[in-house]
Scaffold this active site. Structure first.
Site, PDB file in Angstrom:
ATOM      1  N   HIS A  47       0.850  -5.256   1.239  1.00 48.60           N
ATOM      2  CA  HIS A  47       1.755  -4.505   0.370  1.00 48.60           C
ATOM      3  C   HIS A  47       2.865  -5.389  -0.184  1.00 48.60           C
ATOM      4  CE1 HIS A  47       4.865  -1.225  -0.338  1.00 48.60           C
ATOM      5  NE2 HIS A  47       3.819  -0.778  -1.005  1.00 48.60           N
ATOM      6  N   ARG A  74      -4.175   3.251  -1.928  1.00 45.09           N
ATOM      7  CA  ARG A  74      -4.690   4.614  -2.070  1.00 45.09           C
ATOM      8  C   ARG A  74      -4.616   5.128  -3.511  1.00 45.09           C
ATOM      9  NH1 ARG A  74      -2.058   7.824   2.055  1.00 45.09           N
ATOM     10  NH2 ARG A  74      -3.778   7.351   3.440  1.00 45.09           N
ATOM     11  N   HIS A  90      12.797   2.967  -6.500  1.00 49.21           N
ATOM     12  CA  HIS A  90      11.731   2.302  -5.749  1.00 49.21           C
ATOM     13  C   HIS A  90      12.187   1.032  -5.036  1.00 49.21           C
ATOM     14  CE1 HIS A  90       7.618   0.347  -5.405  1.00 49.21           C
ATOM     15  NE2 HIS A  90       7.371   1.566  -4.976  1.00 49.21           N
TER      16      HIS A  90
END
Length: 702
Positions: free
Chosen positions: A431, A401, A588
């Site tokens: 991913h 996205r 992250h």
């Protein structure tokens, strides 16, 4: 509220709590002033994406009369109502902080001027700048019987006006888009040693009569709309996925208006007309007491000089194992190598792909790409490898996205260079982060693998914390080959040696690992789970953690963003604590630790504990088996859990509180700790390297 709902926090409200933590960093005077501007900018861009995707989706549900409640017991309409209340409050706080920051900037001789504040010299500069740079690209749009209301671009900043018509009482609506092709913030000549700036829209307002010559301006104000930007793609029916996504990206600009931001004190008649013409039946209006869209603050925060108002310079350090052993393949053959970004440089990953592209022994390179930079050295190396005759296979996830356009450009270039490009799988986003290099060595074919928790993006690797693993373990290499065969063809993945893959077996693996700790606790054994993730949303995982907590498992969660689990509930989650760390770098990495009756197991993954990661994406979970690497990761986790500077604790009611630090306690900022630790490791490695170079020869043979 029903008991079954009380155990969960609504996803969207939890996300707003995360954005509030970012907002707190903007207000935190212990952060350097210009860095606080950047945090305030991030709050704004975060809200934009939140409205375009999450709020837009909820509004679609409301319009479709979808009344089913989420696992926290809230319907779509209830969620929209609560979101609206919280965001209005957040925006008020945001601009209150902006006002304070402007005052602090002024004390440092950095000034954002309004039109009435400029000096004569500055006004002359502005006049020249407007007529030479701005005026040629402006397109004023008037609405009348022959000219309908124009399409207003998503997230564009515009000026709405009423100008006089032929009749005395007549108001004609006009709109001018503030050109995004020009810098939003314009530097002016200095005045009294002040570094002065003015916003582009204010320059346009100062010269509005030069645009509508012969008319009186009756009312004027800035506005901005946020549109539904959630892509809807029929992957099954699309003959060409790449073209389908290109079309959807174009459509994103014109989705339904979800939010309208208006300048404070805008004429009520202008507001009414905008609301009617933009057809924002569900679009909430936000009255902005300051400049609309303060993402420009990120640019202002990066102005040259003023080092005293920024974080100290940070440079990622080399990886010790690659200092001691210059040949990357030899270093990886010797041991599994764990790399902690951004403290340790991402350049080692780039160097590996570059070396593989030029190494005559390398036969094939296979890699997944989810988000890459606009000038990616990795993609260029892959193209070079194909041109050098290597077999290069690249999975470019087109559905990443807001990176779709960038990925489409790279996919086209890779194809032209001779790479085999796969555009992801139907219905799934890929991913997982994995790189496989196949090399023909003296003792046969050998596979080298890199896996990580973060994207192969050389830019974000400088400010995202991630962990990568280099290995030549043959079992991992075999698993990597199986995974790429599945991605490029119809090959089914059977039982793997070391890796666990979503959507086929990752959920099951996580549940079994949690259940094993629960069973150990029931047997009276010590049981402990530590997980560091970005988001915790999956209901099944949360319920498994609740069951483990009830059995006595100590569970420590480090969740940067959304967390739908409620810690500290009596009889449910008393043994669970949750902290969130928001600091200079974006946390992250995904780390999973299980005590396992003293046979500790540690895993890294590209996946968060969200149903989309476990059910609708191709994700990878991989074990850390080298004892030294396991020890390092346990140290990482201990430091994170000891953070008393940037950590916040999640309360049972869904709010967060800063970790309290008692007098005399050592202040631990985990990110600063890792920076200093990485530098020490490099110094130690360089010392070892010098010792090896200058070790005297005590005997020799002729």
């Amino acid at each position: 509220m029903d008991n079954k709902y009380e155990n969960f926090i609504n996803r969207e409200l939890s996300w707003l709590e995360f954005n509030k933590r970012v907002l707190e960093e903007a207000a935190d005077t212990t952060n350097p002033l210009l860095e606080r501007l950047k945090f305030l900018s991030i709050v704004n861009s975060n809200l934009d994406e939140f409205f375009m995707i999450r709020v837009a989706s909820l509004i679609e549900q409301v319009q479709a009369n979808f009344n089913k409640v989420d696992f926290a017991g809230l319907s779509s309409s209830e969620q929209v109502k609560k979101i609206t209340e919280k965001v209005h409050k957040m925006v008020y706080e945001q601009y209150d902080i902006y006002k304070n920051l402007k005052s602090e900037l002024k004390n440092e001789h950095i000034v954002i001027l309004k039109p009435g504040d400029v000096s004569d010299d500055q006004r002359e500069f502005i006049n020249v700048y407007f007529h030479s740079k701005i005026y040629p690209v402006l397109t004023p749009m008037v609405v009348d019987n022959s000219r309908p209301f124009p399409l207003i671009l998503n997230k564009s900043l515009n000026i709405a006006l009423f100008i006089d018509g032929k009749e005395e009482e007549e108001n004609i609506f006009a709109t001018v888009q503030v050109p995004s092709v020009l810098g939003r913030i314009v530097e002016l000549p200095k005045y009294n040693d002040d570094k002065c700036f003015i916003l582009l829209e204010d320059i346009i307002k100062m010269h509005i009569n030069d645009i509508f010559i012969g008319h009186n301006i009756k009312a004027m104000g800035c506005y901005r709309i946020t549109r539904n930007a959630d892509l809807s793609i029929d992957e099954e029916g699309a003959e060409d996925l790449l073209e389908a996504i290109q079309q959807s990206v174009k459509n994103r600009k014109w989705g339904e208006a979800i939010r309208i931001e208006i300048e404070h004190d805008m004429d009520d008649r202008l507001i009414e007309l905008l609301n009617e013409e933009l057809e924002a039946s569900f679009g909430e209006i936000y009255d902005i007491k300051g400049p609309i869209d303060i993402t420009f603050l990120s640019k202002l925060g990066s102005i040259e000089g003023y080092d005293n108002l920024k974080y100290p310079n940070f440079n990622s350090v080399p990886v010790p194992e690659f200092i001691v052993q210059e040949n990357i393949f030899d270093a990886i053959s010797k041991n599994d190598i764990l790399v902690h970004h951004p403290y340790q440089t991402f350049q080692c990953v780039v160097d590996l792909v570059k070396m593989a592209a030029r190494d005559p022994k390398v036969l094939a390179i296979k890699q997944t790409l989810y988000r890459v930079s606009g000038n990616s050295p990795i993609v260029k190396a892959l193209m070079e490898a194909a041109e050098n005759g290597k077999q290069v296979t690249v999975l470019v996830e087109l559905k990443a996205r807001f990176d779709e356009e960038n990925n489409i450009i790279w996919a086209r270039r890779l194809e032209k260079a001779g790479c085999h490009v796969i555009y992801g799988l139907v219905g799934l986003k890929t991913h997982g982060k994995i790189l496989l290099i196949v090399r023909n060595e003296d003792d046969g074919i050998k596979r080298y693998v890199h896996m990580g928790t973060g994207n192969y993006n050389d830019v974000t690797a400088n400010f995202y914390t991630d962990i990568g693993l280099f290995t030549s373990n043959p079992y991992v290499g075999e698993d990597a080959s199986s995974l790429f065969n599945m991605l490029s063809g119809y090959s089914m993945i059977n039982e793997m040696n070391k890796l666990y893959i979503a959507p086929s077996g990752l959920r099951k693996k996580f549940i079994s690992l949690i259940k094993r700790e629960e069973d150990n606790a029931k047997c009276g054994k010590k049981a402990n789970i530590i997980a560091k993730i970005n988001s915790l949303v999956d209901k099944q995982i949360i319920e498994a953690l609740y069951d483990a907590s009830k059995a006595g498992v100590k569970i420590q969660l480090i969740v940067r963003g959304i967390c739908c689990l409620r810690p500290g509930l009596k009889g449910v989650s008393e043994n669970i604590t949750v902290i969130s760390i928001v600091g200079r770098f974006l946390e992250h990495s995904r780390i999973f630790y299980f005590y396992n009756d003293s046979n500790e197991e540690i895993y890294l993954s590209s996946a968060d504990w969200m149903n989309r990661n476990l059910d609708r994406r191709v994700e990878i979970l991989f074990p850390i088996e080298d004892e030294e690497n396991k020890h390092r990761i346990k140290q990482f986790l201990n430091v994170y859990l000891s953070d008393n500077v940037k950590a916040r604790i999640l309360n049972s009611d869904g709010t967060y509180s800063r970790v309290t630090c008692n007098d005399g306690d050592e202040m631990i900022n985990s990110q600063e700790y890792f920076s200093k630790k990485a530098i020490k490791q490099v110094k130690k490695a360089k010392k070892q390297e010098n010792q090896q170079k200058f070790t005297p020869v005590t005997s020799f043979k002729i």
